[in-house]
Design a protein around this motif. Structure first.
Motif, PDB file in Angstrom:
ATOM      1  N   MET A   1     -13.427 -16.179  -2.068  1.00 14.78           N
ATOM      2  CA  MET A   1     -12.901 -14.867  -1.670  1.00 14.78           C
ATOM      3  C   MET A   1     -12.000 -14.313  -2.761  1.00 14.78           C
ATOM      4  SD  MET A   1     -10.373 -13.891   1.540  1.00 14.78           S
ATOM      5  CE  MET A   1     -11.628 -14.175   2.790  1.00 14.78           C
ATOM      6  N   ASP A   2     -12.133 -12.997  -3.031  1.00 14.62           N
ATOM      7  CA  ASP A   2     -11.220 -12.362  -3.971  1.00 14.62           C
ATOM      8  C   ASP A   2      -9.812 -12.407  -3.423  1.00 14.62           C
ATOM      9  OD1 ASP A   2     -13.012 -11.657  -5.947  1.00 14.62           O
ATOM     10  OD2 ASP A   2     -13.601  -9.807  -4.944  1.00 14.62           O
ATOM     11  N   SER A   3      -8.880 -12.809  -4.262  1.00 14.85           N
ATOM     12  CA  SER A   3      -7.476 -12.857  -3.847  1.00 14.85           C
ATOM     13  C   SER A   3      -6.647 -12.098  -4.875  1.00 14.85           C
ATOM     14  CB  SER A   3      -6.993 -14.300  -3.716  1.00 14.85           C
ATOM     15  OG  SER A   3      -7.123 -14.986  -4.941  1.00 14.85           O
ATOM     16  N   THR A   4      -5.781 -11.222  -4.377  1.00 16.65           N
ATOM     17  CA  THR A   4      -4.981 -10.382  -5.251  1.00 16.65           C
ATOM     18  C   THR A   4      -3.501 -10.654  -5.002  1.00 16.65           C
ATOM     19  OG1 THR A   4      -6.656  -8.636  -5.193  1.00 16.65           O
ATOM     20  CG2 THR A   4      -4.439  -8.012  -5.909  1.00 16.65           C
ATOM     21  N   ILE A   5      -2.761 -10.803  -6.095  1.00 20.48           N
ATOM     22  CA  ILE A   5      -1.307 -10.905  -6.031  1.00 20.48           C
ATOM     23  C   ILE A   5      -0.735  -9.556  -6.452  1.00 20.48           C
ATOM     24  CG2 ILE A   5       0.751 -12.053  -6.951  1.00 20.48           C
ATOM     25  CD1 ILE A   5      -1.045 -14.511  -7.438  1.00 20.48           C
ATOM     26  N   ILE A   6       0.175  -9.029  -5.652  1.00 15.73           N
ATOM     27  CA  ILE A   6       0.839  -7.763  -5.963  1.00 15.73           C
ATOM     28  C   ILE A   6       2.320  -8.042  -6.171  1.00 15.73           C
ATOM     29  CG2 ILE A   6       1.426  -5.443  -5.127  1.00 15.73           C
ATOM     30  CD1 ILE A   6      -1.158  -5.556  -3.441  1.00 15.73           C
ATOM     31  N   ILE A   7       2.856  -7.620  -7.307  1.00 19.69           N
ATOM     32  CA  ILE A   7       4.288  -7.772  -7.562  1.00 19.69           C
ATOM     33  C   ILE A   7       4.967  -6.451  -7.201  1.00 19.69           C
ATOM     34  CG2 ILE A   7       6.066  -8.397  -9.228  1.00 19.69           C
ATOM     35  CD1 ILE A   7       3.941  -9.733 -10.921  1.00 19.69           C
ATOM     36  N   GLY A   8       5.816  -6.488  -6.188  1.00 18.70           N
ATOM     37  CA  GLY A   8       6.544  -5.297  -5.769  1.00 18.70           C
ATOM     38  C   GLY A   8       6.097  -4.804  -4.410  1.00 18.70           C
ATOM     39  N   ALA A   9       7.040  -4.729  -3.460  1.00 24.69           N
ATOM     40  CA  ALA A   9       6.740  -4.256  -2.107  1.00 24.69           C
ATOM     41  C   ALA A   9       7.373  -2.896  -1.860  1.00 24.69           C
ATOM     42  CB  ALA A   9       7.212  -5.266  -1.063  1.00 24.69           C
ATOM     43  N   GLY A  10       7.330  -2.039  -2.883  1.00 24.80           N
ATOM     44  CA  GLY A  10       7.672  -0.636  -2.670  1.00 24.80           C
ATOM     45  C   GLY A  10       6.470   0.074  -2.075  1.00 24.80           C
ATOM     46  N   ALA A  11       6.534   1.410  -2.042  1.00 30.06           N
ATOM     47  CA  ALA A  11       5.447   2.180  -1.442  1.00 30.06           C
ATOM     48  C   ALA A  11       4.112   1.915  -2.138  1.00 30.06           C
ATOM     49  CB  ALA A  11       5.785   3.669  -1.482  1.00 30.06           C
ATOM     50  N   ALA A  12       4.116   1.844  -3.484  1.00 30.41           N
ATOM     51  CA  ALA A  12       2.860   1.638  -4.218  1.00 30.41           C
ATOM     52  C   ALA A  12       2.273   0.257  -3.934  1.00 30.41           C
ATOM     53  CB  ALA A  12       3.103   1.810  -5.720  1.00 30.41           C
ATOM     54  N   GLY A  13       3.125  -0.774  -3.942  1.00 33.21           N
ATOM     55  CA  GLY A  13       2.635  -2.125  -3.688  1.00 33.21           C
ATOM     56  C   GLY A  13       2.088  -2.284  -2.283  1.00 33.21           C
ATOM     57  N   LEU A  14       2.796  -1.719  -1.308  1.00 33.55           N
ATOM     58  CA  LEU A  14       2.330  -1.817   0.073  1.00 33.55           C
ATOM     59  C   LEU A  14       1.041  -1.039   0.285  1.00 33.55           C
ATOM     60  CD1 LEU A  14       5.723  -1.454   1.970  1.00 33.55           C
ATOM     61  CD2 LEU A  14       4.384  -3.542   1.666  1.00 33.55           C
ATOM     62  N   MET A  15       0.924   0.139  -0.329  1.00 35.90           N
ATOM     63  CA  MET A  15      -0.297   0.918  -0.176  1.00 35.90           C
ATOM     64  C   MET A  15      -1.485   0.183  -0.801  1.00 35.90           C
ATOM     65  SD  MET A  15      -1.597   3.632   1.163  1.00 35.90           S
ATOM     66  CE  MET A  15      -0.298   4.832   1.436  1.00 35.90           C
ATOM     67  N   ALA A  16      -1.260  -0.428  -1.967  1.00 35.39           N
ATOM     68  CA  ALA A  16      -2.337  -1.211  -2.589  1.00 35.39           C
ATOM     69  C   ALA A  16      -2.723  -2.386  -1.704  1.00 35.39           C
ATOM     70  CB  ALA A  16      -1.888  -1.699  -3.966  1.00 35.39           C
ATOM     71  N   GLY A  17      -1.721  -3.061  -1.151  1.00 38.60           N
ATOM     72  CA  GLY A  17      -2.003  -4.189  -0.267  1.00 38.60           C
ATOM     73  C   GLY A  17      -2.772  -3.758   0.968  1.00 38.60           C
ATOM     74  N   ARG A  18      -2.415  -2.626   1.515  1.00 37.85           N
ATOM     75  CA  ARG A  18      -3.102  -2.125   2.698  1.00 37.85           C
ATOM     76  C   ARG A  18      -4.570  -1.841   2.385  1.00 37.85           C
ATOM     77  NH1 ARG A  18      -1.763   3.216   6.367  1.00 37.85           N
ATOM     78  NH2 ARG A  18      -3.864   3.447   7.168  1.00 37.85           N
ATOM     79  N   ARG A  19      -4.822  -1.157   1.290  1.00 40.57           N
ATOM     80  CA  ARG A  19      -6.204  -0.771   0.971  1.00 40.57           C
ATOM     81  C   ARG A  19      -7.075  -1.994   0.672  1.00 40.57           C
ATOM     82  NH1 ARG A  19      -5.857   4.763  -2.710  1.00 40.57           N
ATOM     83  NH2 ARG A  19      -5.051   6.100  -1.045  1.00 40.57           N
ATOM     84  N   LEU A  20      -6.529  -2.940  -0.079  1.00 43.63           N
ATOM     85  CA  LEU A  20      -7.318  -4.123  -0.438  1.00 43.63           C
ATOM     86  C   LEU A  20      -7.586  -5.011   0.769  1.00 43.63           C
ATOM     87  CD1 LEU A  20      -5.651  -4.992  -3.855  1.00 43.63           C
ATOM     88  CD2 LEU A  20      -7.994  -4.213  -3.495  1.00 43.63           C
ATOM     89  N   SER A  21      -6.553  -5.237   1.590  1.00 43.29           N
ATOM     90  CA  SER A  21      -6.738  -6.106   2.759  1.00 43.29           C
ATOM     91  C   SER A  21      -7.685  -5.471   3.767  1.00 43.29           C
ATOM     92  CB  SER A  21      -5.393  -6.426   3.396  1.00 43.29           C
ATOM     93  OG  SER A  21      -4.717  -5.244   3.804  1.00 43.29           O
ATOM     94  N   ALA A  22      -7.747  -4.134   3.799  1.00 46.83           N
ATOM     95  CA  ALA A  22      -8.636  -3.450   4.740  1.00 46.83           C
ATOM     96  C   ALA A  22     -10.102  -3.716   4.442  1.00 46.83           C
ATOM     97  CB  ALA A  22      -8.368  -1.949   4.718  1.00 46.83           C
ATOM     98  N   VAL A  23     -10.411  -4.058   3.169  1.00 46.98           N
ATOM     99  CA  VAL A  23     -11.811  -4.321   2.808  1.00 46.98           C
ATOM    100  C   VAL A  23     -12.053  -5.803   2.547  1.00 46.98           C
ATOM    101  CG1 VAL A  23     -12.264  -2.012   1.944  1.00 46.98           C
ATOM    102  CG2 VAL A  23     -11.329  -3.724   0.390  1.00 46.98           C
ATOM    103  N   GLY A  24     -11.158  -6.653   3.092  1.00 44.21           N
ATOM    104  CA  GLY A  24     -11.431  -8.081   3.087  1.00 44.21           C
ATOM    105  C   GLY A  24     -10.801  -8.901   1.993  1.00 44.21           C
ATOM    106  N   HIS A  25      -9.992  -8.291   1.120  1.00 42.12           N
ATOM    107  CA  HIS A  25      -9.332  -9.074   0.089  1.00 42.12           C
ATOM    108  C   HIS A  25      -8.179  -9.871   0.687  1.00 42.12           C
ATOM    109  CE1 HIS A  25     -10.994  -7.343  -3.742  1.00 42.12           C
ATOM    110  NE2 HIS A  25     -11.462  -6.484  -2.851  1.00 42.12           N
ATOM    111  N   GLN A  26      -7.989 -11.064   0.163  1.00 35.45           N
ATOM    112  CA  GLN A  26      -6.800 -11.854   0.487  1.00 35.45           C
ATOM    113  C   GLN A  26      -5.669 -11.347  -0.411  1.00 35.45           C
ATOM    114  OE1 GLN A  26      -7.369 -16.124   0.379  1.00 35.45           O
ATOM    115  NE2 GLN A  26      -5.226 -16.426  -0.256  1.00 35.45           N
ATOM    116  N   VAL A  27      -4.548 -10.933   0.173  1.00 32.35           N
ATOM    117  CA  VAL A  27      -3.478 -10.285  -0.586  1.00 32.35           C
ATOM    118  C   VAL A  27      -2.141 -10.980  -0.340  1.00 32.35           C
ATOM    119  CG1 VAL A  27      -2.170  -8.149  -0.927  1.00 32.35           C
ATOM    120  CG2 VAL A  27      -4.642  -8.038  -0.495  1.00 32.35           C
ATOM    121  N   THR A  28      -1.432 -11.260  -1.441  1.00 27.57           N
ATOM    122  CA  THR A  28      -0.060 -11.767  -1.380  1.00 27.57           C
ATOM    123  C   THR A  28       0.833 -10.780  -2.121  1.00 27.57           C
ATOM    124  OG1 THR A  28      -0.824 -14.069  -1.351  1.00 27.57           O
ATOM    125  CG2 THR A  28       1.486 -13.679  -1.950  1.00 27.57           C
ATOM    126  N   ILE A  29       1.883 -10.297  -1.450  1.00 28.28           N
ATOM    127  CA  ILE A  29       2.817  -9.341  -2.051  1.00 28.28           C
ATOM    128  C   ILE A  29       4.146 -10.048  -2.283  1.00 28.28           C
ATOM    129  CG2 ILE A  29       3.965  -7.109  -1.808  1.00 28.28           C
ATOM    130  CD1 ILE A  29       1.753  -6.263   0.109  1.00 28.28           C
TER     131      ILE A  29
END
Length: 336
Positions: free
Chosen positions: A1-29
């Motif tokens: 499974m594709d897994s993405t690490i996002i550095i930063g839980a501001g608006a941009a980081g959370l929006m990226a996490g939301r979009r990626l997780s919505a299509v099945g990516h494993q996301v750690t912020i």
């Protein structure tokens, strides 16, 4: 499974996490601070900080009809209060009379005309010295400088005249808004959606190093934790990137060169709450009153609610540098 690490839980980081997780990516912020928000820092009312309303220590307004922000607020059920701003310029404690306002308007029109005609780009300070020298336009030079420093948080000796012209000439009558209850509920909503979709949020987690190769990233924190993923998104601030707080291996010379050429400004926000809104007689009902002056703490604005006794101050550029040098009692005296 594709897994993405996002550095930063501001608006941009959370929006990226939301979009990626919505299509099945494993996301750690990963977020350095104890909570989400980045430059958004809503202070709750009364119980924690003593203000009578939720107050913004960071971002406060939605400037214009921005579809992502407006759509998110609607989805989260957050009412957006139109700002309905009234701007008042003060010099030496007084509002300009009609003749002074007409002269200022004429001078500003000439400034915009000259900026539009400028061929080779120049720092604003050099542009003003070339086109508006001597004793004829001291007020215009001061006004333009204060606008660039105080509103755009720009260094007059570095900021592009062309870029300022594009911004200033593009100013429109688009509505501005304040999220009711502050930006905090919007961030809280985004974080909750991320969690529901399976994102892992790690707070008080400061990233120090990233090792990467195609298809694999390894992120290390100050506590020695190691997070591994297939790809990485970083949404940390430009200041953090310029400071080199994160070590990249292999290095990113092209990106670092681009980062070194970018600028950013700083500002101090001051929140003062009084027993009553002594400006009530000057503030029009339902409007936000903005005051821009030549005082050491030059810019202040009210809340929209007529009876709210909270004032917000905005100190940038040269006044900010002087403000930083003085002690707490002097700071309060300057603001008062």
């Amino acid at each position: 499974m594709d897994s993405t690490i996002i550095i930063g839980a501001g608006a941009a980081g959370l929006m990226a996490g939301r979009r990626l997780s919505a299509v099945g990516h494993q996301v750690t912020i990963l977020e350095a601070r104890p909570s989400a928000g980045g430059r958004i820092f809503t202070l709750p009312s009364r119980e924690s900080h003593g203000f009578s309303v939720a107050a913004e220590g960071g971002a406060e307004f939605i400037h214009g009809n921005l579809p992502i922000s407006l759509g998110l607020a609607e989805e989260a059920g957050i009412f957006l209060q139109p700002v309905a701003a009234e701007m008042v310029g003060m010099r030496q404690g007084k509002e300009p009379d009609k003749e002074q306002r007409n002269r200022q308007s004429k001078d500003w029109g000439l400034l915009m005309q000259r900026m539009a005609m400028q061929g080779q780009d120049l720092p604003l300070a050099d542009f003003l010295a070339e086109w508006f020298p001597g004793d004829q336009y001291p007020g215009l030079r001061d006004s333009a400088g204060r606008m660039a420093e105080g509103y755009d948080l720009a260094d007059l000796h570095r900021v592009s005249t062309h870029s300022l012209y594009r911004e200033w000439s593009g100013e429109s009558d688009e509505e501005e808004y304040r999220p009711e209850g502050g930006y905090g509920p919007m961030i809280g909503y985004l974080a909750e959606v991320c969690r529901r979709q399976g994102c892992e949020l790690q707070f008080s987690t400061i990233v120090t190093a990233v090792r990467w190769q195609r298809g694999r990233v390894e992120v290390t924190t100050t506590r020695g934790q190691v997070f591994i993923g297939t790809r990485l998104i970083t949404t940390v601030s430009l200041g953090v990137l310029k400071a080199g707080s994160i070590r990249w291996s292999p290095g990113l010379p092209r990106q670092q060169e681009a980062i070194s050429k970018l600028g950013f400004g700083s500002v101090i926000k001051v929140l003062l709450e009084f027993n009553q809104p002594f400006w009530r007689h000057r503030k029009k009902p339902g409007r936000t009153l903005f005051i821009v002056s030549d005082e050491p703490a030059p810019t202040w604005w009210t809340q929209t609610a007529d009876e709210c006794p909270l004032l917000t101050g905005w100190i940038a550029g040269g006044p900010m540098r002087e403000f930083r040098k003085i002690g707490p009692d002097e700071k309060l005296e300057v603001c008062i």
